[in-house]
Design an enzyme around this catalytic site. Structure first.
Site, PDB file in Angstrom:
ATOM      1  N   GLY A  13       1.048  -8.184   5.509  1.00 58.05           N
ATOM      2  CA  GLY A  13       0.377  -7.520   6.633  1.00 58.05           C
ATOM      3  C   GLY A  13      -0.580  -8.431   7.301  1.00 58.05           C
ATOM      4  O   GLY A  13      -1.687  -8.277   7.727  1.00 58.05           O
ATOM      5  N   ASN A  91      -2.086  -7.590   0.868  1.00 52.20           N
ATOM      6  CA  ASN A  91      -3.121  -7.228   1.635  1.00 52.20           C
ATOM      7  C   ASN A  91      -2.405  -5.896   2.515  1.00 52.20           C
ATOM      8  O   ASN A  91      -3.413  -5.108   2.684  1.00 52.20           O
ATOM      9  CB  ASN A  91      -3.310  -8.117   2.833  1.00 52.20           C
ATOM     10  CG  ASN A  91      -4.113  -7.607   4.037  1.00 52.20           C
ATOM     11  OD1 ASN A  91      -5.325  -7.429   3.951  1.00 52.20           O
ATOM     12  ND2 ASN A  91      -3.317  -7.468   5.261  1.00 52.20           N
ATOM     13  N   SER A 143      -9.646  -1.510  -2.598  1.00 53.17           N
ATOM     14  CA  SER A 143     -10.925  -0.858  -1.683  1.00 53.17           C
ATOM     15  C   SER A 143     -11.814  -0.185  -2.524  1.00 53.17           C
ATOM     16  O   SER A 143     -11.915   0.208  -3.524  1.00 53.17           O
ATOM     17  CB  SER A 143     -10.364   0.316  -0.959  1.00 53.17           C
ATOM     18  OG  SER A 143     -11.185   0.726  -0.361  1.00 53.17           O
ATOM     19  N   TYR A 156      -4.947   7.597  -1.071  1.00 56.71           N
ATOM     20  CA  TYR A 156      -5.408   6.017  -1.488  1.00 56.71           C
ATOM     21  C   TYR A 156      -6.193   5.531  -2.340  1.00 56.71           C
ATOM     22  O   TYR A 156      -6.140   4.439  -2.797  1.00 56.71           O
ATOM     23  CB  TYR A 156      -5.959   5.968   0.182  1.00 56.71           C
ATOM     24  CG  TYR A 156      -6.528   4.581   0.752  1.00 56.71           C
ATOM     25  CD1 TYR A 156      -5.743   3.794   1.520  1.00 56.71           C
ATOM     26  CD2 TYR A 156      -7.981   4.220   0.346  1.00 56.71           C
ATOM     27  CE1 TYR A 156      -6.073   2.551   1.795  1.00 56.71           C
ATOM     28  CE2 TYR A 156      -8.248   2.987   0.996  1.00 56.71           C
ATOM     29  CZ  TYR A 156      -7.442   2.163   1.879  1.00 56.71           C
ATOM     30  OH  TYR A 156      -7.858   1.020   2.048  1.00 56.71           O
ATOM     31  N   ALA A 159      -4.104   4.962  -5.533  1.00 55.52           N
ATOM     32  CA  ALA A 159      -3.246   3.653  -5.334  1.00 55.52           C
ATOM     33  C   ALA A 159      -4.021   2.515  -5.376  1.00 55.52           C
ATOM     34  O   ALA A 159      -3.516   1.583  -6.264  1.00 55.52           O
ATOM     35  CB  ALA A 159      -2.575   3.657  -3.786  1.00 55.52           C
TER      36      ALA A 159
END
Ligand SMILES: NC(=O)c1ccc[n+]([C@@H]2O[C@H](COP(=O)([O-])OP(=O)(O)OC[C@H]3O[C@@H](n4cnc5c(N)ncnc54)[C@H](OP(=O)(O)O)[C@@H]3O)[C@@H](O)[C@H]2O)c1
Length: 248
Positions: A13, A91, A143, A156, A159
Protein backbone atom coordinates in the site's frame (compact mmCIF):
# COMPACT_ATOMS: atom_id res chain seq x y z
CA UNK A 1 21.84 9.68 7.19
CA UNK A 2 22.02 6.78 4.69
CA UNK A 3 21.86 3.93 7.20
CA UNK A 4 19.81 1.70 4.88
CA UNK A 5 22.29 1.70 1.98
CA UNK A 6 22.26 -1.68 0.24
CA UNK A 7 18.96 -2.73 1.84
CA UNK A 8 15.80 -3.54 -0.11
CA UNK A 9 12.42 -2.64 1.40
CA UNK A 10 8.98 -3.89 0.35
CA UNK A 11 6.12 -1.62 1.43
CA UNK A 12 2.51 -2.71 0.89
CA UNK A 13 0.00 0.00 0.00
CA UNK A 14 2.88 2.32 -0.82
CA UNK A 15 1.11 4.51 -3.38
CA UNK A 16 -0.81 6.72 -1.00
CA UNK A 17 -0.99 7.97 2.57
CA UNK A 18 1.22 6.46 5.25
CA UNK A 19 2.69 3.82 2.91
CA UNK A 20 3.79 6.50 0.47
CA UNK A 21 5.53 8.44 3.24
CA UNK A 22 7.19 5.23 4.48
CA UNK A 23 8.50 4.35 1.00
CA UNK A 24 9.93 7.85 0.53
CA UNK A 25 11.49 7.89 3.98
CA UNK A 26 13.16 4.49 3.56
CA UNK A 27 14.51 5.60 0.16
CA UNK A 28 15.81 8.82 1.72
CA UNK A 29 17.66 6.66 4.25
CA UNK A 30 19.25 4.69 1.39
CA UNK A 31 16.98 1.68 0.69
CA UNK A 32 15.85 0.41 -2.72
CA UNK A 33 12.09 -0.07 -2.94
CA UNK A 34 9.52 -2.66 -3.96
CA UNK A 35 6.30 -0.68 -4.13
CA UNK A 36 3.06 -2.62 -3.75
CA UNK A 37 -0.34 -1.14 -4.59
CA UNK A 38 -3.85 -2.53 -5.11
CA UNK A 39 -5.41 -0.43 -7.87
CA UNK A 40 -4.06 3.13 -8.02
CA UNK A 41 -1.13 2.63 -10.39
CA UNK A 42 -0.71 6.33 -11.07
CA UNK A 43 -0.14 7.16 -7.39
CA UNK A 44 2.29 4.23 -7.00
CA UNK A 45 4.12 5.30 -10.17
CA UNK A 46 4.62 8.81 -8.79
CA UNK A 47 6.19 7.33 -5.64
CA UNK A 48 8.51 5.21 -7.79
CA UNK A 49 9.58 8.31 -9.75
CA UNK A 50 10.39 10.16 -6.52
CA UNK A 51 12.40 7.19 -5.22
CA UNK A 52 14.38 7.00 -8.48
CA UNK A 53 15.01 10.74 -8.32
CA UNK A 54 16.79 10.05 -5.01
CA UNK A 55 19.12 7.65 -6.86
CA UNK A 56 17.48 4.49 -5.49
CA UNK A 57 15.89 1.58 -7.35
CA UNK A 58 12.08 1.34 -7.40
CA UNK A 59 9.79 -1.29 -8.95
CA UNK A 60 5.99 -1.53 -8.84
CA UNK A 61 4.10 -4.69 -7.87
CA UNK A 62 0.33 -4.67 -8.25
CA UNK A 63 -1.39 -7.12 -5.91
CA UNK A 64 -4.42 -7.42 -3.65
CA UNK A 65 -2.75 -8.67 -0.48
CA UNK A 66 -5.98 -10.37 0.60
CA UNK A 67 -5.75 -12.76 -2.37
CA UNK A 68 -3.46 -15.70 -1.48
CA UNK A 69 -2.71 -16.70 -5.09
CA UNK A 70 -1.95 -13.09 -6.07
CA UNK A 71 0.37 -12.69 -3.07
CA UNK A 72 2.22 -15.85 -4.08
CA UNK A 73 2.55 -14.61 -7.67
CA UNK A 74 3.80 -11.24 -6.45
CA UNK A 75 6.39 -13.02 -4.29
CA UNK A 76 7.73 -14.79 -7.38
CA UNK A 77 7.77 -11.55 -9.40
CA UNK A 78 9.61 -9.70 -6.63
CA UNK A 79 12.26 -12.43 -6.28
CA UNK A 80 13.12 -12.01 -10.00
CA UNK A 81 13.94 -8.33 -9.43
CA UNK A 82 15.14 -8.39 -5.85
CA UNK A 83 16.55 -11.77 -4.73
CA UNK A 84 16.29 -10.62 -1.11
CA UNK A 85 13.85 -8.39 0.74
CA UNK A 86 15.55 -7.06 3.88
CA UNK A 87 12.72 -4.88 5.23
CA UNK A 88 9.05 -5.82 4.95
CA UNK A 89 6.58 -3.10 5.89
CA UNK A 90 3.01 -4.41 6.07
CA UNK A 91 1.19 -1.11 5.73
CA UNK A 92 -1.83 -1.71 3.44
CA UNK A 93 -5.10 -1.55 5.32
CA UNK A 94 -8.81 -0.78 4.95
CA UNK A 95 -11.79 0.09 7.12
CA UNK A 96 -15.45 -0.99 6.77
CA UNK A 97 -16.94 0.74 9.82
CA UNK A 98 -20.29 -0.24 11.30
CA UNK A 99 -21.47 -1.03 14.83
CA UNK A 100 -21.02 -4.73 15.54
CA UNK A 101 -24.76 -5.29 15.84
CA UNK A 102 -25.17 -4.15 12.22
CA UNK A 103 -21.95 -5.60 10.80
CA UNK A 104 -22.32 -8.52 8.37
CA UNK A 105 -19.91 -11.38 7.72
CA UNK A 106 -18.47 -9.93 4.53
CA UNK A 107 -17.61 -6.60 6.25
CA UNK A 108 -15.83 -8.61 8.95
CA UNK A 109 -14.04 -10.94 6.51
CA UNK A 110 -12.91 -8.17 4.14
CA UNK A 111 -11.20 -6.18 6.89
CA UNK A 112 -9.58 -9.22 8.51
CA UNK A 113 -8.40 -10.48 5.08
CA UNK A 114 -6.58 -7.24 4.20
CA UNK A 115 -5.42 -6.10 7.64
CA UNK A 116 -4.46 -9.43 9.23
CA UNK A 117 -4.28 -12.29 6.71
CA UNK A 118 -2.42 -10.11 4.15
CA UNK A 119 0.48 -9.28 6.50
CA UNK A 120 0.60 -12.90 7.69
CA UNK A 121 0.88 -14.16 4.09
CA UNK A 122 3.52 -11.57 3.24
CA UNK A 123 5.54 -12.52 6.33
CA UNK A 124 5.26 -16.19 5.43
CA UNK A 125 6.75 -15.41 2.02
CA UNK A 126 9.66 -13.24 3.07
CA UNK A 127 10.63 -14.30 6.61
CA UNK A 128 12.45 -17.50 5.50
CA UNK A 129 14.94 -15.56 3.34
CA UNK A 130 15.55 -13.06 6.16
CA UNK A 131 16.30 -15.92 8.56
CA UNK A 132 18.58 -17.53 5.99
CA UNK A 133 20.44 -14.25 5.47
CA UNK A 134 20.64 -13.62 9.22
CA UNK A 135 19.23 -10.10 8.94
CA UNK A 136 15.75 -8.72 8.49
CA UNK A 137 13.10 -6.31 9.67
CA UNK A 138 9.36 -6.96 9.78
CA UNK A 139 7.43 -3.77 10.53
CA UNK A 140 3.65 -3.98 10.79
CA UNK A 141 1.37 -0.95 10.82
CA UNK A 142 -1.30 -1.55 13.46
CA UNK A 143 -3.47 1.17 15.01
CA UNK A 144 -4.37 2.90 18.23
CA UNK A 145 -7.81 1.35 17.59
CA UNK A 146 -6.35 -2.12 18.16
CA UNK A 147 -5.06 -0.88 21.52
CA UNK A 148 -8.16 1.04 22.69
CA UNK A 149 -11.10 -0.37 20.72
CA UNK A 150 -13.49 2.05 19.02
CA UNK A 151 -17.21 2.28 18.38
CA UNK A 152 -17.99 0.91 14.91
CA UNK A 153 -14.61 -0.74 14.37
CA UNK A 154 -14.85 -4.25 15.86
CA UNK A 155 -13.51 -5.80 12.63
CA UNK A 156 -10.62 -3.33 12.34
CA UNK A 157 -9.72 -3.41 16.06
CA UNK A 158 -9.68 -7.22 16.10
CA UNK A 159 -7.51 -7.37 12.97
CA UNK A 160 -5.01 -4.82 14.28
CA UNK A 161 -4.91 -6.37 17.78
CA UNK A 162 -4.36 -9.74 16.13
CA UNK A 163 -1.55 -8.33 14.00
CA UNK A 164 0.19 -7.05 17.14
CA UNK A 165 -0.10 -10.47 18.82
CA UNK A 166 1.17 -12.17 15.64
CA UNK A 167 4.14 -9.76 15.51
CA UNK A 168 5.15 -10.48 19.13
CA UNK A 169 5.11 -14.23 18.45
CA UNK A 170 7.20 -13.88 15.29
CA UNK A 171 9.60 -11.64 17.22
CA UNK A 172 10.16 -14.41 19.78
CA UNK A 173 10.55 -17.11 17.15
CA UNK A 174 13.25 -15.32 15.12
CA UNK A 175 14.93 -13.22 17.82
CA UNK A 176 18.14 -15.28 17.60
CA UNK A 177 18.17 -15.24 13.78
CA UNK A 178 19.02 -11.56 13.27
CA UNK A 179 15.43 -10.61 12.45
CA UNK A 180 13.34 -8.13 14.43
CA UNK A 181 9.55 -7.77 14.25
CA UNK A 182 7.76 -4.69 15.52
CA UNK A 183 4.57 -2.69 15.07
CA UNK A 184 3.94 1.01 14.69
CA UNK A 185 0.47 1.97 15.96
CA UNK A 186 -0.61 5.33 14.52
CA UNK A 187 -3.23 7.52 16.10
CA UNK A 188 -5.42 9.58 13.74
CA UNK A 189 -3.36 10.60 10.68
CA UNK A 190 -4.40 12.90 7.82
CA UNK A 191 -4.80 10.53 4.82
CA UNK A 192 -7.55 9.38 2.43
CA UNK A 193 -8.61 6.87 5.11
CA UNK A 194 -9.50 9.55 7.65
CA UNK A 195 -10.90 11.83 4.93
CA UNK A 196 -13.96 9.52 5.11
CA UNK A 197 -14.51 10.50 8.78
CA UNK A 198 -16.97 13.33 9.44
CA UNK A 199 -15.63 16.78 10.39
CA UNK A 200 -17.53 16.55 13.70
CA UNK A 201 -15.89 13.21 14.59
CA UNK A 202 -12.44 14.56 13.65
CA UNK A 203 -12.97 17.61 15.88
CA UNK A 204 -13.84 15.23 18.73
CA UNK A 205 -10.71 13.16 18.08
CA UNK A 206 -8.55 16.30 18.15
CA UNK A 207 -10.19 17.39 21.41
CA UNK A 208 -9.33 14.08 23.15
CA UNK A 209 -5.79 13.94 21.70
CA UNK A 210 -3.38 15.60 24.17
CA UNK A 211 -1.45 17.25 21.31
CA UNK A 212 -4.77 18.64 20.01
CA UNK A 213 -4.19 17.72 16.37
CA UNK A 214 -4.06 14.86 13.90
CA UNK A 215 -0.73 13.42 12.81
CA UNK A 216 0.96 13.57 9.41
CA UNK A 217 1.99 10.47 7.43
CA UNK A 218 5.65 11.54 7.68
CA UNK A 219 5.44 11.34 11.49
CA UNK A 220 4.66 7.62 11.17
CA UNK A 221 7.24 7.08 8.43
CA UNK A 222 10.10 8.33 10.60
CA UNK A 223 9.24 5.80 13.33
CA UNK A 224 9.28 3.05 10.70
CA UNK A 225 12.65 4.29 9.39
CA UNK A 226 14.03 4.13 12.94
CA UNK A 227 12.81 0.53 13.39
CA UNK A 228 14.40 -0.41 10.04
CA UNK A 229 17.71 1.21 10.94
CA UNK A 230 20.76 -0.26 12.72
CA UNK A 231 19.87 2.07 15.65
CA UNK A 232 16.95 -0.24 16.48
CA UNK A 233 19.02 -3.44 16.58
CA UNK A 234 17.89 -4.35 20.15
CA UNK A 235 14.22 -3.43 19.61
CA UNK A 236 11.88 -6.33 18.90
CA UNK A 237 8.33 -7.40 19.78
CA UNK A 238 7.27 -3.80 20.43
CA UNK A 239 4.20 -1.87 19.40
CA UNK A 240 5.30 1.76 19.24
CA UNK A 241 2.48 4.26 19.43
CA UNK A 242 2.67 7.49 17.40
CA UNK A 243 -0.62 9.05 18.39
CA UNK A 244 -0.13 12.52 19.88
CA UNK A 245 -0.70 11.07 23.35
CA UNK A 246 -4.17 9.68 22.61
CA UNK A 247 -3.23 6.33 24.14
CA UNK A 248 -0.44 5.94 26.71
N1 LIG B 1 -4.87 7.14 8.64
C1 LIG B 1 -4.96 6.83 9.92
O1 LIG B 1 -5.43 7.62 10.75
C2 LIG B 1 -4.48 5.51 10.42
C3 LIG B 1 -4.47 5.30 11.80
C4 LIG B 1 -4.02 4.09 12.29
C5 LIG B 1 -3.58 3.11 11.43
N2 LIG B 1 -3.60 3.33 10.10
C6 LIG B 1 -3.13 2.24 9.24
O2 LIG B 1 -2.09 2.73 8.40
C7 LIG B 1 -2.10 2.01 7.17
C8 LIG B 1 -2.16 3.00 6.02
O3 LIG B 1 -3.34 3.79 6.15
P1 LIG B 1 -3.60 5.09 5.28
O4 LIG B 1 -4.34 6.02 6.16
O5 LIG B 1 -2.37 5.53 4.62
O6 LIG B 1 -4.64 4.48 4.21
P2 LIG B 1 -5.05 5.02 2.77
O7 LIG B 1 -4.68 6.44 2.60
O8 LIG B 1 -6.48 4.60 2.61
O9 LIG B 1 -4.13 4.14 1.78
C9 LIG B 1 -4.27 2.76 1.79
C10 LIG B 1 -3.20 2.13 0.93
O10 LIG B 1 -3.35 0.70 1.05
C11 LIG B 1 -3.50 0.15 -0.24
N3 LIG B 1 -4.39 -1.01 -0.16
C12 LIG B 1 -5.66 -1.06 0.29
N4 LIG B 1 -6.15 -2.30 0.19
C13 LIG B 1 -5.16 -3.05 -0.35
C14 LIG B 1 -5.05 -4.40 -0.72
N5 LIG B 1 -6.07 -5.25 -0.56
N6 LIG B 1 -3.88 -4.84 -1.24
C15 LIG B 1 -2.84 -4.00 -1.41
N7 LIG B 1 -2.88 -2.69 -1.08
C16 LIG B 1 -4.03 -2.24 -0.56
C17 LIG B 1 -4.03 1.23 -1.14
O11 LIG B 1 -3.65 0.95 -2.48
P3 LIG B 1 -4.24 1.78 -3.76
O12 LIG B 1 -3.57 3.14 -3.69
O13 LIG B 1 -3.81 1.01 -4.93
O14 LIG B 1 -5.71 1.86 -3.57
C18 LIG B 1 -3.35 2.47 -0.55
O15 LIG B 1 -2.06 2.64 -1.09
C19 LIG B 1 -3.30 1.07 7.25
O16 LIG B 1 -2.88 -0.21 7.67
C20 LIG B 1 -4.17 1.70 8.30
O17 LIG B 1 -5.01 0.75 8.92
C21 LIG B 1 -4.05 4.50 9.57
Amino acid sequence: MQSLNGRVALVTGAGRGIGRAIALSLARHGADLAINFASNEQAAGEVAEKVRAMGRKAELFKCNIADDAAVHAMGEAIKKVYPNIDILVNNAGITRDKSFLKMNHSEWDEVVAVNLKGPVQMTHLFLPQMVEKGWGRIINITSVIGQMGNFGQANYAAAKGGLDAFTKTIAKEVARKGVTANCVAPGFIRTDMTAQVSEKALEHIKSITPMGRMGEAEEIAEVVAFLASPAASFVTGQEIGANGGLYM
